[in-house]
Design a protein around this motif. Sequence first.
Motif, PDB file in Angstrom:
ATOM      1  N   ASP A  97       0.849  -1.196   0.000  1.00 32.70           N
ATOM      2  CA  ASP A  97       0.000   0.000   0.000  1.00 32.70           C
ATOM      3  C   ASP A  97       0.886   1.248   0.000  1.00 32.70           C
ATOM      4  N   GLN A  98       1.171   1.754  -1.198  1.00 35.65           N
ATOM      5  CA  GLN A  98       2.079   2.897  -1.343  1.00 35.65           C
ATOM      6  C   GLN A  98       1.569   4.152  -0.642  1.00 35.65           C
ATOM      7  N   SER A  99       0.268   4.375  -0.634  1.00 38.96           N
ATOM      8  CA  SER A  99      -0.243   5.590   0.021  1.00 38.96           C
ATOM      9  C   SER A  99      -0.055   5.513   1.533  1.00 38.96           C
ATOM     10  N   GLN A 147       2.275   3.735   2.999  1.00 40.10           N
ATOM     11  CA  GLN A 147       3.730   3.832   3.161  1.00 40.10           C
ATOM     12  C   GLN A 147       4.175   5.296   3.133  1.00 40.10           C
ATOM     13  N   GLN A 148       3.644   6.059   2.210  1.00 42.00           N
ATOM     14  CA  GLN A 148       3.986   7.478   2.104  1.00 42.00           C
ATOM     15  C   GLN A 148       3.511   8.245   3.339  1.00 42.00           C
ATOM     16  N   ARG A 149       2.326   7.910   3.821  1.00 43.55           N
ATOM     17  CA  ARG A 149       1.798   8.604   5.000  1.00 43.55           C
ATOM     18  C   ARG A 149       2.656   8.327   6.242  1.00 43.55           C
ATOM     19  N   ASP A 158       5.793  10.386   5.774  1.00 44.03           N
ATOM     20  CA  ASP A 158       5.514  11.804   6.013  1.00 44.03           C
ATOM     21  C   ASP A 158       5.372  12.105   7.500  1.00 44.03           C
TER      22      ASP A 158
END
Length: 103
Positions: free
Chosen positions: A48-50, A52-54, A57
Amino acid sequence: MLLGARDAETERSMSDAEVVNNLLTLITAGHETTAVALTWTLWLLAKDQSAQQRVYDEVTALAGDAPIAAAHVDGLTYCRQVINEAMRLFPPARASDACRARR
């Protein structure tokens, strides 16, 4: 604490060998369940890239380029949610028990 522990009924304390065996059990069980929980968490994040990005961040906003310190942990709300969800989906104790049963 283990060295000073006494059975409430008999007042018996543990022998040195019993203390060592208890410590080894606690360390081994804690290590294995932590490893299983982290493995599933990272596997889910990899899918789940989103999410992972969250996580990235949140960590970056909190710690920047500095290493994460104990003082940062309370601020890692989303990270905690991700780990809790991974453990809900793949409970580490159950996975550890299943791995032991196969041996």
